[in-house]
Design a protein around this motif. Structure first.
Motif, PDB file in Angstrom:
ATOM      1  N   UNK A 245       0.836  -1.203   0.000  1.00 29.44           N
ATOM      2  CA  UNK A 245       0.000   0.000   0.000  1.00 29.44           C
ATOM      3  C   UNK A 245       0.871   1.254   0.000  1.00 29.44           C
ATOM      4  N   UNK A 246       1.898   1.247   0.838  1.00 28.36           N
ATOM      5  CA  UNK A 246       2.813   2.395   0.918  1.00 28.36           C
ATOM      6  C   UNK A 246       3.459   2.657  -0.435  1.00 28.36           C
ATOM      7  N   UNK A 247       3.918   1.598  -1.088  1.00 31.85           N
ATOM      8  CA  UNK A 247       4.581   1.754  -2.387  1.00 31.85           C
ATOM      9  C   UNK A 247       3.619   2.302  -3.433  1.00 31.85           C
ATOM     10  N   UNK A 248       2.385   1.820  -3.430  1.00 25.87           N
ATOM     11  CA  UNK A 248       1.403   2.282  -4.414  1.00 25.87           C
ATOM     12  C   UNK A 248       1.079   3.762  -4.233  1.00 25.87           C
ATOM     13  N   UNK A 249       1.069   4.221  -2.990  1.00 27.35           N
ATOM     14  CA  UNK A 249       0.717   5.611  -2.707  1.00 27.35           C
ATOM     15  C   UNK A 249       1.925   6.546  -2.738  1.00 27.35           C
ATOM     16  N   UNK A 250       3.109   5.974  -2.714  1.00 27.01           N
ATOM     17  CA  UNK A 250       4.302   6.811  -2.684  1.00 27.01           C
ATOM     18  C   UNK A 250       4.446   7.560  -1.379  1.00 27.01           C
TER      19      UNK A 250
END
Length: 286
Positions: A245-250
């Motif tokens: 999730x963190x990676x997708x949202x940056x």
């Protein structure tokens, strides 16, 4: 000029939202009658009507949904970051999923009736901690119901992702159900939107009124590749899903690791239902 435009938007949006709520109540009454006649067929009809109704509501609210990826076709536990009660509408309009809520919500006028008609599972606060809550989640998955949980345990301003609660995901491991990470973000003119987050001591009615006066908000909903969790323990799974999730949202992760003790903003029974609260409460350390 902005105040005049906000008033104009509310002038036409409020009556339409009220009418759409009434439509939802009529549909919920029909579903209630149908469930007594043909429960299996009613469930499929309920899922379809719920998605259609939520899509209609999105059309009346200042939301532009941008979906990335697809919801899992098979039964899955969808685990999302949590920004607002709008998360429920944005995700629920995309897939036949069920949410969990505290039992008190069932008694709320309009909202409670609509939630019940949509197939929400209601959990009795104080009796749904520990093994009882875990059983509710596991049984729902084993019955083929895809569930959505907000594993941070509280909403954020959308500027970070808090540590995910691993205990909420153990039901997926035990029922051998894939976990699909979902990342949601609200933006305006390419920047993080400040109106959509439902945080601190905000009230539902006030938040909705501000929202109805707002120009369009872009909502990015990322349905990420499912995680098959047989090789994970619950804390490893929580970190894996949070990282996706963190990676997708940056964004950046905040808080301690998901497996370590940490302060909680919601009771266990409410950790996945903060977006349904009509009034947000300040964080209370466990």
């Amino acid at each position: 000029m902005s105040a005049v435009m906000a008033a104009w938007r509310r002038l036409w949006r409020i009556p339409l939202v009220v009418i759409w709520l009434l439509v939802g109540l009529l549909l919920s009454a029909g579903v209630a009658v149908g469930s007594r006649i043909a429960a299996d067929q009613t469930q499929r009809c309920r899922n379809r009507l719920t998605r259609l109704w939520m899509r209609g509501l999105i059309g009346l609210l200042p939301l532009r949904i941008h979906r990335h990826g697809r919801p899992a076709r098979q039964t899955a536990l969808l685990v999302s970051n949590h920004v607002s009660w709008l998360d429920i509408v944005a995700i629920g309009a995309q897939a036949p999923v069920h949410f969990l809520s505290k039992a008190e919500v069932r008694q709320w006028p309009v909202i409670g009736w609509l939630a019940n008609a949509a197939g929400t599972r209601f959990i009795q606060r104080g009796k749904a901690t520990g093994e009882t809550l875990h059983s509710h989640l596991r049984n729902a998955l084993q019955q083929g119901e895809s569930l959505v949980i907000f594993a941070e345990g509280t909403t954020t301003a959308g500027d970070r992702v808090r540590a995910f609660h691993g205990r909420l995901m153990s039901c997926a491991i035990e029922s051998n159900t894939p976990v699909q990470p979902v990342a949601i973000a609200y933006r305006r003119d390419g920047q993080r939107d400040l109106l959509a987050p439902f945080i601190d001591d905000d009230e539902f009615s006030r938040h909705l009124l501000r929202l109805l006066g707002s120009p369009a908000i872009d909502v990015d909903v990322h349905f990420l590749p499912p995680v098959h969790c047989q090789s994970y323990n619950r804390n490893q799974l929580a970190r894996e899903v949070q990282g996706a999730v963190v990676q997708a949202l940056g964004l950046a992760e905040t808080g301690v690791a998901a497996g370590a003790p940490r302060a909680r903003s919601c009771e266990r029974a409410n950790a996945i239902t903060c977006g349904m609260n009509a009034r947000k409460s300040a964080s209370n350390p466990a």
